[in-house]
Structures are given as structure tokens and as C-alpha cells.
Design a protein around this motif. Sequence first.
Motif, PDB file in Angstrom:
ATOM      1  N   GLY A  74       0.822  -1.210   0.000  1.00  0.00           N
ATOM      2  CA  GLY A  74       0.000   0.000   0.000  1.00  0.00           C
ATOM      3  C   GLY A  74       0.852   1.255   0.000  1.00  0.00           C
ATOM      4  N   VAL A  75       1.899   1.234   0.823  1.00  0.00           N
ATOM      5  CA  VAL A  75       2.790   2.396   0.911  1.00  0.00           C
ATOM      6  C   VAL A  75       3.415   2.673  -0.457  1.00  0.00           C
ATOM      7  CG1 VAL A  75       4.980   3.184   1.891  1.00  0.00           C
ATOM      8  CG2 VAL A  75       3.243   2.204   3.368  1.00  0.00           C
ATOM      9  N   THR A  76       3.713   1.598  -1.179  1.00  0.00           N
ATOM     10  CA  THR A  76       4.268   1.747  -2.524  1.00  0.00           C
ATOM     11  C   THR A  76       3.357   2.611  -3.389  1.00  0.00           C
ATOM     12  OG1 THR A  76       5.320  -0.405  -2.376  1.00  0.00           O
ATOM     13  CG2 THR A  76       4.966   0.464  -4.575  1.00  0.00           C
TER      14      THR A  76
ATOM     15  N   ALA B 272       9.921  -0.206   0.358  1.00  0.00           N
ATOM     16  CA  ALA B 272       9.588   0.444  -0.914  1.00  0.00           C
ATOM     17  C   ALA B 272      10.804   1.189  -1.466  1.00  0.00           C
ATOM     18  CB  ALA B 272       8.411   1.393  -0.720  1.00  0.00           C
ATOM     19  N   VAL B 273      11.494   1.918  -0.584  1.00  0.00           N
ATOM     20  CA  VAL B 273      12.620   2.734  -1.038  1.00  0.00           C
ATOM     21  C   VAL B 273      13.766   1.848  -1.530  1.00  0.00           C
ATOM     22  CG1 VAL B 273      14.427   4.309  -0.245  1.00  0.00           C
ATOM     23  CG2 VAL B 273      12.043   4.734   0.356  1.00  0.00           C
ATOM     24  N   ILE B 274      14.065   0.791  -0.764  1.00  0.00           N
ATOM     25  CA  ILE B 274      15.108  -0.148  -1.202  1.00  0.00           C
ATOM     26  C   ILE B 274      14.689  -0.782  -2.523  1.00  0.00           C
ATOM     27  CG2 ILE B 274      16.268  -2.336  -0.664  1.00  0.00           C
ATOM     28  CD1 ILE B 274      16.120  -1.517   2.287  1.00  0.00           C
ATOM     29  N   GLY B 275      13.388  -0.993  -2.677  1.00  0.00           N
ATOM     30  CA  GLY B 275      12.875  -1.607  -3.908  1.00  0.00           C
ATOM     31  C   GLY B 275      12.797  -0.646  -5.080  1.00  0.00           C
ATOM     32  N   GLY B 276      13.349   0.559  -4.921  1.00  0.00           N
ATOM     33  CA  GLY B 276      13.449   1.461  -6.056  1.00  0.00           C
ATOM     34  C   GLY B 276      12.234   2.342  -6.282  1.00  0.00           C
ATOM     35  N   ILE B 277      11.354   2.449  -5.286  1.00  0.00           N
ATOM     36  CA  ILE B 277      10.225   3.365  -5.435  1.00  0.00           C
ATOM     37  C   ILE B 277      10.739   4.761  -5.117  1.00  0.00           C
ATOM     38  CG2 ILE B 277       7.811   3.767  -4.821  1.00  0.00           C
ATOM     39  CD1 ILE B 277       8.397   0.875  -5.636  1.00  0.00           C
ATOM     40  N   SER B 278      10.673   5.655  -6.088  1.00  0.00           N
ATOM     41  CA  SER B 278      11.221   6.994  -5.897  1.00  0.00           C
ATOM     42  C   SER B 278      10.302   7.823  -5.011  1.00  0.00           C
ATOM     43  CB  SER B 278      11.382   7.679  -7.249  1.00  0.00           C
ATOM     44  OG  SER B 278      11.649   9.039  -7.049  1.00  0.00           O
TER      45      SER B 278
END
Lengths: 357, 258
Positions: A85-87, A293-299
Motif C-alpha cells: 500500500g505504501v508503494t 519500498a525505497v530499497i525496492g526502487g520506489i522513488s
Amino acid sequence: MSDTSHGTGGLTFDKTKRSWPNEMNILLALIIIIVIFEILGQILPYMRDQSFLFDSKDRFDSIFNEARLKIIILQVAIIGIIALGVTQVIITAGIDLSSGPLVAATAMIAMSFGQTELVNGFPNPKALFGTWAMDLPVIVPIVAGLAFGAFIGAINGTFIAFLRIPPFIATLGMFLICRGIALWWSGGNPISFPTASYKFIGSGMMPVVWFLSLAVIFHLIMRYTVYGKHTYAIGSNEEAARMSGINVKRHKVMVYTIASMLAAFAGIVLASKSETAQAGMGEFYELFAIAMAVIGGISLQGGRGSIIGTVLGAMVLGVIRSGFTYIKLDGSYQLMAMGSIIIAAIVLDQYRQRNKA
Amino acid sequence: MSDDLVLKTEELTKHYGGVHALVGANFEMKKGEHVAIMGDNGAGKSTFVRQITGVEQRTSGKVWLYGDEVNFAGPLDAREAGIETVFQTLALADDLDVPDNLFLGREKTFANWLGPFRLLDYKGMRNDTIAGLERTGVKIPNIRNSIRNMSGGQRQCVAIARTATFASKLTIMDEPTAALGVQETAQVENIIHTLKEAGEPLILVSHNMRQVMELVDRIVVFRRGRMVANLRKEDTDGQDVVAYITGAKTGAEFEGAA
């Protein structure tokens, strides 16, 4: 870098390939991290040639150390559900800090409708409500929890979209409110002893099943539906989205509502898994979900990233956590290392963006 | 009103609080006509465009499109009525690719019963995009590239191709070449010529006198929120237009307005 055939270059409409996906970089990072732990396991003097992920006991039935693999993914599954969801929120260039306390509040609410009347033949000692709320079908705690999540998310979204409160502030307020609700719901007392059917949804590997099925569903939604496309468009250029006729405000409310429902579902599963609900549950979950999310590349600038990235980000976090335990590194170092990794991920994102611009 | 009018506005007015950004604009354009809107910064050009395209709600006045009085609640309304706009600030989503941007807000879909979760027809949109680009002569190496990776000229071409892909009744371009280099400007001007040949009506907001003189049939000048001149290209020249823009002259029929 991008190609150089810009401007009035050749008519090459047949070229509809997509470029190297960012997710591959995260997968690569994940593999590198695993290899590093494998090597550490071999060379650290106190490790005695153990393997990190492979079966080192010469059993014939498997190549992998299944127990560790299961723990890695089980550890991240519940926070992973929140991260899905945060993504979506981060893709709209927003943020949701309220999910951790929302997990706690939802766990309390769901569990209060999921209690069993008799524990070993005696009345439930942790009963919150009277017998009317005992032994209800499992759908009741689930619906109650999801409805609460939807309500909180709709409020978040309304304040952010219609009253233009910055997402950070709006959800920070909701962070405190939800923690308050979690405490108030039972006056601070734990709520325990779920029914067998409620116990089931968080038992064993069920959290992983939920996490991965929801990940698949939201991957498809984000990639193949109008909802997903508009979410990316809003994060990419909100003004353009508005001028293109997208109802940005309504869409944001929808995104925050879905995000909070996912966090609420995480709370429902967590209470079931723990077989109890406590007001202090879910501490730092919102931050770990954002970290995944951030580690997963979500800007954080919005517009970029994918559910697959977040799932990989969750795996990276899980592997690092498990790896540190594996090489017997103290918990305090784990926190420091994880913090460094999050900062590194953001630095990398900034760098990538500058290079592309 | 006569049937050959594409657009007509009557006493179109917009106030932002106490600021009178646009006052009593009476504007007309005929089928197939290319009209330039000129004026200094803050003269009301963009405000005028925003009222027609439904991006903002006018304070007062009336607008007709092809003889029908229209009241657009938002930009999507205007677009559905056939007004396609290339905005000054490029209304493109940087992280999406070319078909996504062309169809933003009006995606081709199926399984529409799924509501907001209806499915995107990627293939259909790609095919239409390629057709649209070919029609306008826009060349883009790879339509699956995100807009972020494209040059300013290519972005502008995508924005213009978007208007051309959807056979529109009226195209509006708000300073389409302001941020472009010489070669890219030429590319955009070529597209405008193509539209002219195809008989597509166009409103061009521009500061570029050479461009205006070369491309349009008629020049309308705004000054301090008011229309001050309506000049046929044959009857004027650059110096004359500048006189209207700066306020040295005011059109006879607009006397007392400014």
C-alpha cells in the motif's frame, strides 16, 4: 545513458522495446548480498563452514536451507503487506506514516470481534465484549478491521487531496490518533484467544500466502489497469494528470484508502498470528514498510517504481536481517546497517535520476 | 451566429480575487483559420486559453463552439467537445511512455465493468499512437521510452501529436516553441503547416513574431487583460503588431476598452 538518436532521427516505430528494468538491479543487489553472507559464512572463524541459504547438513531432500528461507519471508510478510500500500502512496509522491499504529488499532478492533467464548472450558479471561461478540464467524473481524482501515485511509486521503495538507503531516497526525485508538479500544488491556477460524488466517505460512497473493494482485492492478496508470501519472506530474482530465483528488483518496486497508489487513493477520492484540503492536512498521519500498526502487519523488521492486525490497530487508543473525551480529549493528542501506538506496535513486535528466 | 464559426466568445471575463486578468473578450474564429494570440507577459493570453479549455471557470461571459453554447466543468469536458490543447507547461507525465501520455485520462480499455480497475488496451493504444505520429510526421526513436529520456523538441512533438491523434475540432497551442532550439522549432512549425493544410483550426499563443507572421491568418493582441487588436496578417507587419502589444496603438473597434 539514453541513446543519442534524438531529434529527427530515423523512423523506427517498430522499436517498441522497453529498457532494462530497474527491478533487475535490485535483484542483482539481492543476489550480491546473499553471496556476501555465503562468503562470510565460509571465512568467519567462528562460523565453521556453515552455509547461509544452502543446506549444509548433507540431507538428500533439499538443496536449500528451507527453514531459513521460510523465516526470511515470514519475517517480512506482514510488513510487506503494508509496503504494498505504501508503494502506491509513494508512487503518487505522497507518504503514509500512519500504517504502524493503524496495524495496532486494527488488530485490537479485529481481535475484539474474533474472540472465542470458552478457553479450555473456562470463560475467555481477556474478553472485551459480552457473549454477543464471541465465536463470531471469521468474516466479522475481517470486515470490521478492513472497514476501520478504509475509514482511516479515506480521512487521510480527504485531508491530503481536498484540504491540501502535506501527506507527511496528515499521516503523522493519524499516526498518533491510531495509536490512541489502539489504547482506548480496550483501555490498554491485551485482547486474546481468537476463534479457531480467526487463528487460521495468520497461522504458519499464511502471512506469506497473503503477502504474495496480494503482491500479485496489486502488481497486475498497477501495471494493467487505469487505476495503476493514473497513480503513476499523478506522481509523475500532478498538473499534467489534472489537465488530462484525471480526477486527481478522488484518485488520491482511493489510493490512501487502499493503502490503509492493506495496513489494516496486515493488522488482522498479525493479531491472528500472535493470537493476541496489544496496543503497542506494529511499532516502526510504517518505517520498515517505507524502507522496503525505497530499497525496492520506489522513488520518493513519485512516478517511479513497481510492486515487484517492493517485493524485492522486502526480500533484501529480510535477507539482511536474517544474514546478520546468521553471522551472529548484534541487534544494535543490524539497526545501524539497515539505516545505512536505506540511505544508500535513496542516494542511489537521486544519482540515477540526475543521470537520466 | 453563423455556422462557419469554430469558436466565439462574448464578454469573456476572469477575475482572480481583485485582479482582472481578462476583461470582456469578444473573440471569433472561422473554420480552417489559424489565429495567433499575442501580448506581453500577463496580458491575459494564457488566462483566455484557460477559460476556453475549461482548466479554469470564467467569472462571466459566454463561449460557443461550432454554434453550441458550451460550459466546460473541466479540461476533460473541453476535450470531449473536441478542443485539444498543448499547454505552455508541458502537460506530460515524465515517467510514462508515449502511448501512455497520448491517452492519459482517456485510455482505451476493456472489461469496463471493473470501474477504476478496468484493463488497459496497451496494444490498441500503441497502434493508434504510431498512426497518430505518422500522420503528424513526428519522429520518435522508441515510443516505449519514458518521456523523461526525450529532448525538449521530442516532448513538445509528443504533446502536439496528442492533439492530432484525436481528430479535434479546435487545436490550441500555448507557446509551443518557447523552450525549443532552432531545429526543434522548425519541426513543430512543420506540424502546424500540416494542420493548416488539413484545414484544422488552430489558436497559437506565441511571442515569436517571425513564427506568427509565417504561420497564421490573423493576429489578436491582448494587453492588460483586454483584447486591443484584431488584425489580418495581410494588413499588418511586425512593427505594427508591436505597437499594439506595447500600447502605442489600440484597434479602432476597441477604443475605450483599454
